[in-house]
Design an enzyme around this catalytic site. Sequence first.
Site, PDB file in Angstrom:
ATOM      1  N   LYS B  78       0.854  -1.194   0.000  1.00 55.94           N
ATOM      2  CA  LYS B  78       0.000   0.000   0.000  1.00 55.94           C
ATOM      3  C   LYS B  78       0.886   1.239   0.000  1.00 55.94           C
ATOM      4  CE  LYS B  78      -3.915   2.074   2.536  1.00 55.94           C
ATOM      5  NZ  LYS B  78      -4.811   1.946   3.700  1.00 55.94           N
ATOM      6  N   SER B 158      -9.799   2.221   2.637  1.00 50.99           N
ATOM      7  CA  SER B 158      -8.858   2.938   1.797  1.00 50.99           C
ATOM      8  C   SER B 158      -7.866   2.020   1.088  1.00 50.99           C
ATOM      9  CB  SER B 158      -8.077   3.936   2.654  1.00 50.99           C
ATOM     10  OG  SER B 158      -7.232   3.255   3.571  1.00 50.99           O
ATOM     11  N   SER B 182     -10.325   0.053   6.879  1.00 53.11           N
ATOM     12  CA  SER B 182      -9.653   0.208   5.588  1.00 53.11           C
ATOM     13  C   SER B 182      -8.968  -1.042   5.043  1.00 53.11           C
ATOM     14  CB  SER B 182      -8.635   1.349   5.664  1.00 53.11           C
ATOM     15  OG  SER B 182      -9.295   2.574   5.527  1.00 53.11           O
TER      16      SER B 182
END
Lengths: 95, 489, 484
Positions: B78, B158, B182
């Site tokens: 990420k 997210s 997330s």
Amino acid sequence: MSLDEATVARIARLARIATTDEERERLAGELSGILDWVEQLGDVDTESVEPMTGAIEMPLKSREDTVTDGGVAEDIARNAPRYAQGFLVVPKTVE
Amino acid sequence: MSEPTDLTIAEARDLLAAGELSSRELTEAQIGAMEAGRGLNAYITETPEIALDMAEASDRRRSGGEAGKLEGIPVAIKDLFCTRGVPTTAGSRILDGFVPFYESTVTANMFAEGAVMLGKTNLDEFAMGSANLTSYYGAAINPWRARGDDRERVPGGSSGGSASAVAGRMALGATGTDTGGSIRQPAAFCGVVGLKPTYGRCSRWGVVAFASSLDQAGPMARSVRDAAIMLGAMAGHDPRDSTSADMPVPDFEEDIDAGVKGMRIGIPREYRVDGVPGEIEALWRRGVRWLEEQGAAAVEIGLPHTKYALPAYYVVAPAEASSNLARYDGVKYGLRVESDDLTAMYEQTRAQGFGAEVKRRVLIGAYVLSAGYYDAYYLKAQKVRARIADDFREAWRTVDAILTPATPSAAFRADDPPADPVAMYLNDIFTVPVNLAGLPGLSVPAGLTHDGLPLGLQVVGKAFDEATVLRVGRAIEAAAGFDARPAGR
Amino acid sequence: MAATIEGATGVWEYAIGLEVHAQIVSNAKLFSGASTAFGAEPNANVSPIDAGMPGMLPVINMACIEQAVKTGLAIDGAVNAHSVFDRKNYFYPDLPQGYQISQYKQPVVSGGHLEIELEDGGTRRIGVERLHVEQDAGKSLHDRDPSSSHVDLNRSGVGLMEIVSHPDLRSPEEAATYVRKLRTILRYAGTCDGNMQEGSLRVDVNVSVRRPGGALGVRCEIKNLNSIRFLRRAIEVEASRQVGVLEAGGEIEQETRLFDVGRNVTRPMRGKEEAHDYRYFPDPDLPPLRLDRAWIDRIAASMPELPDARRARFMRDYGLSAYDAGVLVAEKENADFYEAAAEGRDKKLAANWVISELFGQLNKAGRTVDESPVGAAALGELIDLVADGAISGRIAKDVFAWMFETGKGAAAIVEEKGLRQVTDAGAIGAEIDGVMEREAAKVAEYRAGKHKLFGFFVGQVMRASGGKANPKAVNDILRAKLGG
Ligand SMILES: [Mg+2]
Ligand SMILES: [Zn+2]
């Protein structure tokens, strides 16, 4: 709790975010909506409740008093938008 | 042998160990898939050269008799984790051009265990969002499509890019971070497994901060076992993070198949929420039945402050974020909008560098901390948070784990997201209480909607008891036999 | 001592409180492993934490907390077993994180006090409200370029103690005395080097005025005074400004002001339209600071002797006057020097030598005791030569001056210059005989009863001996010969 445009202007200034009239108008509505929704927290009885600041209770860690870091001026310089003669450079800020 | 990109981490590990596959071959196949899948915009930065170098180094180590927990496994990171020498954006324009000269502890741990980095995945700006629609680098897309409806679906957020990459076979696994859901929400939307560990299990050092008391890194993968393997490589005490737990890291894989016989599983009545589709309720009931069939006892429990979790979260998280994001000011790194005047430089840099959602939260955060409002909002929310944590503490007196739905809906259309901020925030209704209490939570794909979109169930455990969470998750996974695959790329 | 201000409408009184920022003596910074060394190349002593890089986290250096606890104990404060680090949020280019980690509601030390010595010989107890630990900011330089400021982050993250007094101080002089006293205590405790030029000690002052005995007035804070002289001037100037405003029927606005040294005025800080709202909240990166009672007790047990105790000991054990003892303990190095020089010798004699001769010469040379060309052992040797009667006190002063100039030892100078005192009765007797011969008339007067001429004869004999004759021997022999 309704948040007006003057208040939006004040907190945008605190947060150093430029806003246009239009944005302030929109934000006043959006932020008021969020805050109205948050108001329901008032329904919870929190008399004599200690506020929780960390997710898990844990002892504080510490470091030794020895120099283990530094010497990264070049790396800082490489990332800086403006850098000169070993310094970060910003618009004049004299009092 | 199936396509290398279809392998689970556990399968790839066995093939690599047996010498039937090299990390280089696996990585090349994965790079190919990453390129072919660019339409999903799952990656912000692809790092194929780094990946191949790391793969070759891994093959050399293996031939030298060394093999770490993720030896030779290509993974995605990420783009909230700082990676040395590789741009790190947090999905924001304000970090334009920033290249860290340090490596986050979690990625360093994974690389030390042999992992190969394919690239940096897309995310909501500063991890603020539930649909991956707020990234400066454009929305990531969910590889799943509803039956008979070709329109793009959001991957959730997210960690949407990570979920999309793992579901779309563009990585065997990926790191995520979870502040209010997330990891778990995008995992559920994309039909993959996502684990938010106990707060403090994984180091936050080198992870761009959103809300410090809630942020936690964790794995996203295509099986519960893979999540366990990844967590074993990511976790561990870090003396550089004052909130990292000084606890031994158990072998999470060891007892993963031990079953749930004799376990007591809590079913919180407050998670039956109006407006949640019946098929989600039905899936939840099916989950309970699966566990009962394997010898667990379902126990109805109360988590009475559940409905206050979201509003408390939307005070605490923005407050911390408003402070954490103050460092993005155009002085040291990233975007700077030049001006002769310091205040104008600050205000323009931050106005142009941050997107609308980030600004909204920074402003809310500044407001709830400001003079005269601190007690009414921030302090109150932290007290409510204490009550939510107490609810869970009370539950652990009678149950070993808790089962809930992961999300109140399946992946929604990218062109039709919830209209107002609060409606969008409701996506995290089932996941947020777990962050507030600092507990481990796992999202497991468990079924499909009537029109073929994945749905997940969430398993919540006691602090630092990821092992039990994974065991329960494995039992659901086995019973669900979830083997549907996304159609889209 | 308390001072008053004569206004047009009557007398006003000062109420002064000080906030002193003292840099903690430590190797590494408060939350990072970068060095605290002064004078490095710009941005050399900076870690990614101090530069506010994304994802960086603070981990506390407990040595800094130990220093704060020591300081707290030194001012009789209560060390809190539980304290909290908060974030103070504001934007400034030398504040890389966008917030300062400080302590707001729960400081590590609460309460305390220190005694200041007044000009009239009395003392006054000044209350300390709190001592908290916080990070320093970096340094902005404004004179390198006409349109931009340059930022050096070497100081960013260095540990500071902020020590806040009650508004107990009643004159600019008392405020100055308080700062000097606090600085002495910090240096004795070894927790801050007290160097105001290098910025290790910075003073913010809160000034208000009131009618004698009245309620406290509205105060203004004057920031960043980096010398005691400026502190005193800033207080005077600000107080008379306030009296002027009040007597003209105006009101004092609570605000932060700067002291303009050149124009000798205080002026409001720019941008005051922007009310400060620091949005303090507990730093979520740092769990609360919990200190073990036993750990605090161990620190208490290992505290060095502090100036007040040392002064009392000098008076009690060495018989020194309050004034002399006070002068000696004001700087730890001075007191250490004195004790070394006085070891095994007459304490008062040693005190006189240190205070009048050594300090006198050092003052003239603009040096500190650490830079003294005459060490404690060398001064001791000189004192011994006087005590043993090898040289007179008068000669010793000259010897000391040569020692100071050349760095040579006392005995060596005495030998080299032939200054050893004459005690031989024969030699002295001969000098006396010579004098009595020359001054026969005066001898006769003396013998006729004018005994106050005795001193005159002593002086003559001493002069004739070039000052080297032992005065006691001169006295004895002269008395015998005159009396004959
Ligand atoms: Mg202050
Ligand atoms: Zn301060």
